[in-house]
Write a protein that holds these residues in place. Structure first.
Motif, short mmCIF file in Angstrom:
data_model
loop_
_atom_site.label_atom_id
_atom_site.label_comp_id
_atom_site.label_asym_id
_atom_site.label_seq_id
_atom_site.Cartn_x
_atom_site.Cartn_y
_atom_site.Cartn_z
N LEU A 7 0.80 -1.22 0.00
CA LEU A 7 0.00 0.00 0.00
C LEU A 7 0.84 1.27 0.00
O LEU A 7 0.32 2.36 -0.23
CB LEU A 7 -0.93 0.02 1.22
N VAL A 8 2.13 1.15 0.26
CA VAL A 8 3.00 2.32 0.35
C VAL A 8 3.38 2.77 -1.07
O VAL A 8 3.74 1.96 -1.91
CB VAL A 8 4.28 2.00 1.16
N ARG A 9 3.27 4.08 -1.29
CA ARG A 9 3.64 4.63 -2.60
C ARG A 9 5.12 4.43 -2.86
O ARG A 9 5.93 4.38 -1.93
CB ARG A 9 3.35 6.13 -2.63
N PRO A 10 5.52 4.35 -4.15
CA PRO A 10 6.94 4.24 -4.47
C PRO A 10 7.74 5.36 -3.80
O PRO A 10 7.33 6.51 -3.82
CB PRO A 10 6.97 4.38 -6.00
N GLY A 12 8.04 5.78 -0.68
CA GLY A 12 7.44 6.13 0.60
C GLY A 12 8.19 5.54 1.77
O GLY A 12 9.24 4.90 1.61
N TYR A 32 9.79 -3.25 -3.17
CA TYR A 32 8.65 -2.32 -3.12
C TYR A 32 9.03 -0.93 -3.62
O TYR A 32 8.73 0.08 -3.00
CB TYR A 32 8.09 -2.26 -1.69
N ASP A 33 9.68 -0.87 -4.75
CA ASP A 33 9.95 0.38 -5.48
C ASP A 33 10.50 1.51 -4.61
O ASP A 33 9.92 2.59 -4.52
CB ASP A 33 8.67 0.82 -6.21
N VAL A 35 10.76 1.84 -1.32
CA VAL A 35 10.15 2.13 -0.02
C VAL A 35 11.23 2.05 1.06
O VAL A 35 11.99 1.09 1.12
CB VAL A 35 8.99 1.16 0.29
#
Length: 110
Positions: A7-10, A12, A32-33, A35
């Protein structure tokens, strides 16, 4: 944990307070991009710093920068329904059980 990280934006930030499933920050960033992940233990923080952090968070709520999670209150006599809803993950925010007051009792008694 994976559902929450998803759920965390890239780019984040994710702060882990529960520490039940501590991850490697590099692996989280790769999966996760970008994070940023940090496991955080309140016992490691000096009481003075903890007070500063709490005052900052309260200030953010007062300024409207943060909002409380949605909350549904259930009479404790309907706890089974509340737990059934929670077990199906059909709620958003917090589910709270309330205990009815005793008629005629002072607030400290009921």
């Amino acid at each position: 944990m994976d559902a929450s990280l998803g759920l965390v934006r890239p780019g984040g930030r994710f702060v882990e307070l529960g520490k039940a499933d501590v991850r490697d920050p590099g692996e989280v960033a790769a999966a996760y991009d970008g994070v940023m992940y940090r496991a955080f233990d309140l016992a490691e923080v000096a009481p003075e710093r903890l007070g500063e952090m709490l005052r900052e968070v309260v200030g953010l709520f007062r300024a409207g920068a943060l909002e409380l999670l949605p909350r549904q209150e259930w009479d404790v006599r309907r706890a089974g329904e509340a737990f059934a809803l929670m077990s199906r993950a059909k709620h958003v925010g917090k589910l709270v059980l309330s205990v009815p007051s005793i008629p005629g009792a002072s607030p400290s008694e009921g």
